[in-house]
Design a protein around this motif. Structure first.
Motif, PDB file in Angstrom:
ATOM      1  N   CYS A 180      56.313  13.548  21.201  1.00  0.00           N
ATOM      2  CA  CYS A 180      57.449  14.438  20.982  1.00  0.00           C
ATOM      3  C   CYS A 180      58.364  13.849  19.916  1.00  0.00           C
ATOM      4  CB  CYS A 180      58.215  14.682  22.283  1.00  0.00           C
ATOM      5  SG  CYS A 180      59.149  13.274  22.892  1.00  0.00           S
ATOM      6  N   PRO A 238      62.010  13.514  19.661  1.00  0.00           N
ATOM      7  CA  PRO A 238      63.242  13.720  20.438  1.00  0.00           C
ATOM      8  C   PRO A 238      64.471  13.929  19.572  1.00  0.00           C
ATOM      9  CG  PRO A 238      62.630  11.399  20.430  1.00  0.00           C
ATOM     10  CD  PRO A 238      61.487  12.148  19.805  1.00  0.00           C
ATOM     11  N   ARG A 239      65.264  14.894  19.978  1.00  0.00           N
ATOM     12  CA  ARG A 239      66.585  15.081  19.369  1.00  0.00           C
ATOM     13  C   ARG A 239      67.650  14.426  20.235  1.00  0.00           C
ATOM     14  NH1 ARG A 239      67.335  21.314  17.884  1.00  0.00           N
ATOM     15  NH2 ARG A 239      69.178  20.412  16.885  1.00  0.00           N
ATOM     16  N   SER A 240      67.269  14.121  21.489  1.00  0.00           N
ATOM     17  CA  SER A 240      68.185  13.456  22.408  1.00  0.00           C
ATOM     18  C   SER A 240      67.387  12.585  23.364  1.00  0.00           C
ATOM     19  CB  SER A 240      68.999  14.482  23.196  1.00  0.00           C
ATOM     20  OG  SER A 240      68.133  15.329  23.945  1.00  0.00           O
ATOM     21  N   ARG A 288      70.624  18.130  29.553  1.00  0.00           N
ATOM     22  CA  ARG A 288      69.205  17.793  29.545  1.00  0.00           C
ATOM     23  C   ARG A 288      68.826  17.127  28.224  1.00  0.00           C
ATOM     24  NH1 ARG A 288      65.821  22.888  31.667  1.00  0.00           N
ATOM     25  NH2 ARG A 288      64.500  21.329  32.660  1.00  0.00           N
ATOM     26  N   ASP A 316      65.494  15.126  25.800  1.00  0.00           N
ATOM     27  CA  ASP A 316      64.059  15.174  25.524  1.00  0.00           C
ATOM     28  C   ASP A 316      63.301  14.022  26.180  1.00  0.00           C
ATOM     29  OD1 ASP A 316      63.958  17.483  23.688  1.00  0.00           O
ATOM     30  OD2 ASP A 316      65.203  16.222  22.410  1.00  0.00           O
ATOM     31  N   ILE A 358      65.352  16.486  32.238  1.00  0.00           N
ATOM     32  CA  ILE A 358      64.441  16.418  31.099  1.00  0.00           C
ATOM     33  C   ILE A 358      64.067  17.837  30.672  1.00  0.00           C
ATOM     34  CG2 ILE A 358      62.149  15.681  30.309  1.00  0.00           C
ATOM     35  CD1 ILE A 358      62.357  13.334  32.253  1.00  0.00           C
ATOM     36  N   LYS A 359      64.103  18.090  29.389  1.00  0.00           N
ATOM     37  CA  LYS A 359      63.740  19.402  28.864  1.00  0.00           C
ATOM     38  C   LYS A 359      62.267  19.711  29.152  1.00  0.00           C
ATOM     39  CE  LYS A 359      67.219  19.236  25.185  1.00  0.00           C
ATOM     40  NZ  LYS A 359      67.475  19.212  23.719  1.00  0.00           N
ATOM     41  N   ASN A 412      59.557  20.285  27.566  1.00  0.00           N
ATOM     42  CA  ASN A 412      58.516  19.552  26.842  1.00  0.00           C
ATOM     43  C   ASN A 412      58.840  18.069  26.703  1.00  0.00           C
ATOM     44  OD1 ASN A 412      56.840  21.815  26.352  1.00  0.00           O
ATOM     45  ND2 ASN A 412      58.188  22.457  24.692  1.00  0.00           N
ATOM     46  N   GLY A 413      59.768  17.594  27.547  1.00  0.00           N
ATOM     47  CA  GLY A 413      60.208  16.206  27.440  1.00  0.00           C
ATOM     48  C   GLY A 413      59.400  15.241  28.289  1.00  0.00           C
ATOM     49  N   SER A 462      55.183  13.889  32.207  1.00  0.00           N
ATOM     50  CA  SER A 462      55.639  15.115  31.541  1.00  0.00           C
ATOM     51  C   SER A 462      55.127  16.337  32.276  1.00  0.00           C
ATOM     52  CB  SER A 462      55.152  15.143  30.087  1.00  0.00           C
ATOM     53  OG  SER A 462      53.734  15.235  30.046  1.00  0.00           O
TER      54      SER A 462
END
Length: 247
Positions: free
Chosen positions: A62, A64-66, A133, A135, A164-165, A167-168, A210
Motif C-alpha cells: 500500500c 499510505p497517506r497516514s 482511520r 492506512d 484501519i481503512k 485497504n489498510g 489486512s
C-alpha cells in the motif's frame, strides 16, 4: 555494550532509560544489553534493526497517506517513513514522557506538522477509538521485558480493525516464538481476512494483517522491492525472502 559513551541516563516507574553513543550510531536502551532503538547518526532514516526493515515491507502492498506508530522508541520507523514520503501524516503514541524527550534531543526525531506526538498508553489510546482511520498501524510496544501482551490481545486486534481503512494494514512486531502461537494466529485471523508474516534475522516475527488480499505475485513483489529499496536506502528484498502467508 563496550566502547559506548553514556550520553544520558534517567529512571521512571518502568525502569531505566539510557542513551548510548558510538562513533557512528546512537542507541536507546531500557536495560542491560538492550537495544530498543538504534540509528546511524549520519543517516537516521536507514533502519539498523532487521525488524524495522521487515515492518517496512508493508510499503510494497500500500501507499499510505497516514499511519500510526504505537511505541515511539528512538523513532526509527518515523525516520524511515518520513524519508520515504514526507507527505505521510504520522501519529506516534508513546507511554513514557522521557522517551519522547530523548527521541527529540538525541535521535533527531523529524518534528513537523505531519507528525503528531501523543504521550499516552498506546493500548488505552487505541481503545478509546478517537483517532481518524489510518492506512497503516505499526504496533511496536515493547519494554525491557519484551513485547507488551496488550498488543496481542483480541480486544486490541478488534480496535485496530476499527481504525484501519478498508485497504489498510496492521503491522505487528512480535518475537520469533510467537510464530508457533496458534491462538495468536486464530485471533488475528478472526479480525483480518488475510495474514502474512516475516521472520527476521534478529529473532522477531512481524505480522501483516489486512482485509484486502495481496494483489502482487512473488515475481512482482520482488521487482517492487528492488524498485523501492533505493528510496529507503536499504535492500528491502532481504526481508521479502522470509515473507509469506502465516498458516
Amino acid at each position: 555494550m563496550a566502547d559506548a559513551i553514556l550520553l544520558h541516563e534517567t529512571q521512571d516507574a518502568l525502569g531505566p532509560i539510557r542513551v548510548l553513543d558510538y562513533d557512528d550510531a546512537r542507541i536507546l536502551s531500557f536495560g542491560d544489553n538492550d537495544e530498543q532503538s538504534k540509528i546511524l547518526k549520519a543517516a537516521p532514516h536507514i533502519p539498523q534493526h532487521t525488524y524495522v526493515q521487515a515492518m517496512l515491507l508493508v510499503l510494497l502492498f500500500c501507499q499510505p497517506r497516514s499511519a500510526m506508530v504505537l511505541g515511539l522508541g528512538g523513532g526509527a520507523l518515523i525516520h524511515a517513513l518520513r524519508h520515504f514520503d514526507a507527505a505521510i501524516k504520522l501519529t506516534a503514541v508513546e507511554l513514557r514522557p522521557a522517551v519522547i524527550e530523548l527521541a527529540k534531543r538525541y535521535f533527531q526525531l523529524p518534528i513537523g506538522k505531519k507528525l503528531n506526538l501523543i504521550q499516552d498508553d498506546a493500548i488505552e489510546f487505541l481503545a478509546r477509538g478517537e483517532h481518524k482511520r489510518v492506512d497503516v498501524i505499526f504496533a511496536d510496544i515493547y519494554s525491557a521485558k519484551g513485547v507488551d501482551s496488550g498488543q496481542l490481545a483480541p480486544v486490541f486486534l478488534g480496535k485496530c480493525t476499527q481504525l484501519i481503512k478498508p485497504n489498510g494494514y496492521l503491522v505487528l512486531n512480535c518475537w520469533k516464538e510467537h510464530s508457533q502461537n496458534r491462538q495468536l494466529l486464530a485471533d488475528v485471523s478472526e479480525h483480518f481476512a488475510h495474514v502474512h508474516a516475516c521472520l527476521t534475522g534478529g529473532g522477531n516475527w512481524v505480522i501483516f494483517a489486512s482485509q484486502a488480499p495481496l494483489l502482487l505475485g512473488a515475481s512482482a513483489l520482488k521487482h517492487q522491492a528492488q524498485s523501492l529499496s533505493p528510496k529507503l536506502n536499504f535492500a528491502l528484498e532481504r526481508s521479502l525472502t522470509r515473507f509469506g502467508p502465516w498458516t
